[in-house]
Design a protein around this motif. Structure first.
Motif, mmCIF file in Angstrom:
data_model
loop_
_atom_site.group_PDB
_atom_site.id
_atom_site.type_symbol
_atom_site.label_atom_id
_atom_site.label_comp_id
_atom_site.label_asym_id
_atom_site.label_seq_id
_atom_site.Cartn_x
_atom_site.Cartn_y
_atom_site.Cartn_z
ATOM 1 N N VAL A 75 0.851 -1.193 0.000
ATOM 2 C CA VAL A 75 0.000 0.000 0.000
ATOM 3 C C VAL A 75 0.884 1.239 0.000
ATOM 4 O O VAL A 75 1.794 1.371 0.828
ATOM 5 C CB VAL A 75 -0.930 0.029 1.230
ATOM 6 C CG1 VAL A 75 -1.840 1.260 1.171
ATOM 7 C CG2 VAL A 75 -1.761 -1.242 1.311
ATOM 8 N N THR A 76 0.613 2.152 -0.935
ATOM 9 C CA THR A 76 1.372 3.390 -1.019
ATOM 10 C C THR A 76 0.437 4.504 -1.501
ATOM 11 O O THR A 76 -0.796 4.328 -1.521
ATOM 12 C CB THR A 76 2.581 3.219 -1.972
ATOM 13 O OG1 THR A 76 3.383 4.387 -1.924
ATOM 14 C CG2 THR A 76 2.127 2.956 -3.402
ATOM 15 N N ASN A 77 0.998 5.639 -1.875
ATOM 16 C CA ASN A 77 0.177 6.731 -2.389
ATOM 17 C C ASN A 77 -0.334 6.406 -3.788
ATOM 18 O O ASN A 77 0.322 5.717 -4.566
ATOM 19 C CB ASN A 77 0.988 8.023 -2.452
ATOM 20 C CG ASN A 77 1.506 8.446 -1.092
ATOM 21 O OD1 ASN A 77 2.616 8.081 -0.730
ATOM 22 N ND2 ASN A 77 0.708 9.204 -0.354
ATOM 23 N N LYS A 78 -1.516 6.919 -4.104
ATOM 24 C CA LYS A 78 -2.097 6.713 -5.426
ATOM 25 C C LYS A 78 -1.148 7.242 -6.500
ATOM 26 O O LYS A 78 -0.621 8.347 -6.407
ATOM 27 C CB LYS A 78 -3.443 7.434 -5.517
ATOM 28 C CG LYS A 78 -4.208 7.149 -6.801
ATOM 29 C CD LYS A 78 -5.577 7.822 -6.774
ATOM 30 C CE LYS A 78 -6.346 7.523 -8.066
ATOM 31 N NZ LYS A 78 -7.688 8.175 -8.059
ATOM 32 N N GLU A 81 1.928 2.969 -7.115
ATOM 33 C CA GLU A 81 1.758 1.543 -6.801
ATOM 34 C C GLU A 81 2.868 0.665 -7.383
ATOM 35 O O GLU A 81 3.177 -0.403 -6.831
ATOM 36 C CB GLU A 81 0.407 1.045 -7.333
ATOM 37 C CG GLU A 81 -0.805 1.714 -6.711
ATOM 38 C CD GLU A 81 -1.236 2.986 -7.453
ATOM 39 O OE1 GLU A 81 -2.364 3.451 -7.226
ATOM 40 O OE2 GLU A 81 -0.424 3.509 -8.263
ATOM 41 N N ASP A 82 3.464 1.071 -8.494
ATOM 42 C CA ASP A 82 4.445 0.226 -9.179
ATOM 43 C C ASP A 82 5.889 0.562 -8.822
ATOM 44 O O ASP A 82 6.818 0.126 -9.506
ATOM 45 C CB ASP A 82 4.260 0.335 -10.693
ATOM 46 C CG ASP A 82 2.956 -0.297 -11.151
ATOM 47 O OD1 ASP A 82 2.524 -1.275 -10.521
ATOM 48 O OD2 ASP A 82 2.369 0.199 -12.131
ATOM 49 N N ALA A 108 1.100 -7.307 -9.321
ATOM 50 C CA ALA A 108 0.403 -6.041 -9.584
ATOM 51 C C ALA A 108 -0.976 -5.986 -8.941
ATOM 52 O O ALA A 108 -1.415 -4.923 -8.479
ATOM 53 C CB ALA A 108 0.296 -5.815 -11.091
ATOM 54 N N ARG A 111 -1.007 -4.622 -5.323
ATOM 55 C CA ARG A 111 -0.386 -3.324 -5.049
ATOM 56 C C ARG A 111 -1.479 -2.254 -5.131
ATOM 57 O O ARG A 111 -2.151 -2.115 -6.158
ATOM 58 C CB ARG A 111 0.747 -3.043 -6.048
ATOM 59 C CG ARG A 111 1.812 -4.135 -6.038
ATOM 60 C CD ARG A 111 3.107 -3.677 -6.684
ATOM 61 N NE ARG A 111 3.050 -3.518 -8.123
ATOM 62 C CZ ARG A 111 3.474 -4.421 -9.012
ATOM 63 N NH1 ARG A 111 3.960 -5.576 -8.593
ATOM 64 N NH2 ARG A 111 3.417 -4.167 -10.307
ATOM 65 N N PHE A 112 -1.638 -1.488 -4.052
ATOM 66 C CA PHE A 112 -2.772 -0.563 -3.930
ATOM 67 C C PHE A 112 -2.292 0.860 -3.639
ATOM 68 O O PHE A 112 -1.336 1.063 -2.889
ATOM 69 C CB PHE A 112 -3.710 -1.014 -2.807
ATOM 70 C CG PHE A 112 -4.236 -2.412 -2.982
ATOM 71 C CD1 PHE A 112 -5.338 -2.657 -3.786
ATOM 72 C CD2 PHE A 112 -3.599 -3.483 -2.369
ATOM 73 C CE1 PHE A 112 -5.813 -3.945 -3.962
ATOM 74 C CE2 PHE A 112 -4.071 -4.779 -2.540
ATOM 75 C CZ PHE A 112 -5.178 -5.011 -3.341
ATOM 76 N N GLY A 113 -2.995 1.837 -4.238
ATOM 77 C CA GLY A 113 -2.700 3.237 -3.990
ATOM 78 C C GLY A 113 -3.849 3.922 -3.273
ATOM 79 O O GLY A 113 -5.015 3.724 -3.627
ATOM 80 N N LEU A 136 -10.099 -0.662 1.202
ATOM 81 C CA LEU A 136 -8.856 -1.438 1.090
ATOM 82 C C LEU A 136 -8.974 -2.739 1.874
ATOM 83 O O LEU A 136 -8.619 -3.821 1.371
ATOM 84 C CB LEU A 136 -7.673 -0.611 1.613
ATOM 85 C CG LEU A 136 -6.345 -1.361 1.747
ATOM 86 C CD1 LEU A 136 -5.786 -1.701 0.364
ATOM 87 C CD2 LEU A 136 -5.331 -0.547 2.552
#
Length: 655
Positions: A75-78, A81-82, A108, A111-113, A136
């Protein structure tokens, strides 16, 4: 209290312990399907109550290498994600046109933004909304995720969003790692990668340590050695398992440094050859550390002892490559099936080659407690000799020469390629197979002296008993280096030191036994990477001098402080090295028999000596084989050795 060191290896799990004032050692075969079984078997054999156990584990390492960690979400900022897929532009094999990076640990679809944001000053410019959190959680539940890695931009300046998300996810039953607790530094890719590895191995490590803790007496003190050479509680190791990735090899370097200090050798190249791999490190008056390590090409931004590993060990398998040339490793026979001579394996290994040439003596392998099948060995050497059209003796010596070349290359990486001359160092050798190869490596590298400590096959386990409780802390500050800012820098250090004291007190360390070392990560303005400089009142001058030494120049450009670091050490009681009985020059009391051993294609009459019966002052002229429970040492025809006051073998190698 019984003090116990436990080191889990690919082939054997090693135990060294101090009981009733006497040192004892033994090995059991590792149990790769569940490493805790071998650990518990050995602890049961030792017995006793109120034991002090220090454990080096490969659980985290193997989980990453074998891709057998938990199903993990990132999980990171929108829009970012990659990041763990994109990484950096550098590639491991620059000229390999078919090179492909290993796929990330998290695919992939996991992996969430989240649309929240902290800016480069640490100020919140977009809040973390509750709906995004609940959405989420619903998604990752449907995907059967076990563990979550969270890495928001600039969380090292303001961790609020990460901490909120961590609390919510843990309430829902997920394992969670947040980057501000694992690596509170800038460089989001390395920070994210380290956090991902931590989450990926966390469930497996927690189950492993809980099983051991559950099956030993409550009165036992149980701790785990980290990659930085320090020990931590199993609770800390469970929540931050990424810090144990080089757990076992770190113990050996700590032990080598301690023994080297005792015998007056401050420049050492450590050489640890086990069943699966060989680990080397260079000690130039101090233990080397780095914050730029990796595992399976995934960067880890944590302080670790600087150790270089190659896939060449006693269990490394010999084969013909695509061009029809003999090669060795990195594939290993491991503990099961193991080398041919162990009774199950069907592929020749380095151990088999040493046995075939007479350098490994079956009567004394693990003091005779483990039988080696020489008839089976001869059958397979004959089989592969005919299949590959190589005479058996030439095949065996070829296997050893190729393995030696790979290990020699590893030593050159940490010495010659970094501006050190191997001639200025002693080769400090340990591991079950190290003594079989050390003299040959020393000759090839022009290293004049080899040191082989007592019980080299369990030396890493012994080194663990010499470890202190060590914790590393860092903080990105990004300020111009200026002597007028000394007081400001000291205040920032004090913030980290307060946390360090609190953590070490929780680890059971007395406040009077806590020591703090301060460091600065510094660079010239415009540079991309930093040098770690011990903090002093003249830190800018120290940086210029270090830059000049490493890169050959210094400039008048402004200097930046990127990170501040501290290393907090909780001193522990150390076992002393025991002196051995003095003897004459002639080691006649240690002579067992004479054997014929192959060296350079010739059978040479060779002494076989018992290490347990060697005395201080004994001298042995090669060729000779020195046998002991945990290892075998080959004194080649071009070397000789003497025994020092602590029972170390000191080999002098002729070119």
């Amino acid at each position: 209290m019984i003090k116990i060191g436990v080191d889990t290896g690919g082939t054997f799990t090693d135990f060294v312990y101090l009981k009733n004032g006497k040192w004892e050692i033994f090995k059991v075969l590792s149990t790769p399907e569940d490493p805790s079984n071998a650990v518990l078997e050995g602890l049961k054999k030792i017995g006793g109550q109120k034991r002090d156990i220090t454990h080096g584990t490969t659980v985290a390492t193997n989980a990453v290498l074998e891709r057998k960690g938990a199903k993990t979400a990132f999980v990171t900022n929108k829009g970012f994600e990659d990041i763990i897929y994109i990484g950096r532009q550098n590639r491991k094999d620059l000229y390999d046109l078919t090179y492909k990076r290993p796929p990330p640990l998290i695919p992939a679809d996991l992996r969430f933004g989240i649309d929240c944001r902290v800016d480069s000053k640490g100020e919140i410019i977009k809040d973390l909304e509750e709906k995004q959190i609940t959405d989420l959680i619903e998604i990752i539940k449907t995907k059967n995720v076990q563990s979550v890695a969270v890495c928001f931009l600039f969380s090292f300046l303001n961790p609020e969003h990460e901490n909120i998300l961590k609390e919510r996810l843990e309430t829902e039953g997920f394992y969670v790692s947040v980057s501000n607790q694992i690596v509170p530094e800038f460089r989001e890719y390395e920070r994210a990668s380290t956090t991902v590895v931590n989450s990926y191995v966390m469930p497996k490590m927690e189950r492993y340590l809980k099983k051991i803790r559950r099956n030993i007496p409550d009165a036992d003190r149980f701790r785990v050695i980290q990659s930085n050479g320090g020990i931590i509680s199993p609770e800390t190791a469970s929540s931050e398992p990424v810090r144990t990735v080089l757990s076992g090899p770190a113990g050996g370097v700590i032990g080598a440094f301690f023994v080297g200090q005792t015998v007056g050798r401050k420049k050492l190249i450590t050489f640890d050859m086990g069943g699966t791999s060989t680990d080397v490190s260079l000690i130039d008056e101090k233990i080397p550390f780095t914050t730029e390590s990796s595992i399976s090409d995934f960067p880890l931004k944590i302080p670790v002892i600087d150790i270089h590993t190659v896939g060449a060990g006693g269990g490394s398998i010999a084969y013909l490559d695509e061009g029809g040339s003999l090669n060795v490793g990195p594939e290993s026979a491991g503990a099961n099936p193991g080398p041919v001579c162990y009774g199950k394996g069907e592929k020749l290994t380095v151990t088999d080659a040493n046995l075939f040439l007479g350098r490994l003596i079956p009567d004394f392998f693990l003091s005779g407690s483990m039988e080696l099948d020489t008839d089976r060995l001869n059958y397979y050497f004959d089989h592969y000799s005919k299949k590959w059209n190589i005479p058996p003796e030439s095949l065996a010596e070829g296997i050893l020469k190729i393995a030696n070349t790979k290990m020699e290359r590893a030593i050159r990486v940490i010495s010659v390629e970094r501006g050190h001359n191997p001639k200025d160092f002693s080769l400090f050798t340990y591991g079950g197979a190290g003594g079989l190869h050390a003299a040959f490596l020393a000759r090839n590298l022009k290293i004049p002296e080899v040191i082989i400590p007592k019980n080299p096959g369990i030396f890493s386990a012994f080194g663990m008993l010499l470890s202190d409780v060590v914790k590393d802390y860092s903080l990105t500050v990004m300020i111009k280096a200026d002597y007028s800012k000394r007081q400001h820098i000291k205040k920032m250090f004090l913030q980290l030191e307060k946390k360090a004291f609190d953590d070490l007190l929780r680890e059971g360390i007395d406040k009077n036994d806590i020591y703090i070392d301060r460091y600065l990560d510094m660079r010239y303005k415009g540079q991309s990477f930093e040098l770690i400089i011990p903090y002093s009142e003249n830190f800018i001058d120290d940086f210029h001098k270090t830059h000049q030494k490493i890169y050959g120049y210094k400039t008048d450009k402004d200097v930046e402080i990127v990170n501040i670091r501290i290393r907090a050490t909780g001193k522990t009681e150390k076992p002393a090295l025991e002196r051995i009985e003095k003897g004459e020059v002639d080691p006649e009391d240690a002579l067992i028999r004479w054997d014929y051993v192959y060296f350079d294609g010739k059978k040479i009459k060779t002494m076989v000596l018992s290490r347990e019966k060697l005395k201080a002052g004994n001298r042995v002229k090669g060729p000779a084989i020195i046998v002991e429970y945990s290892s075998t040492t080959v004194i080649s025809p071009f070397s000789e050795c003497y025994v020092d006051d602590y029972g170390n073998l000191i080999l002098k190698v002729r070119g």
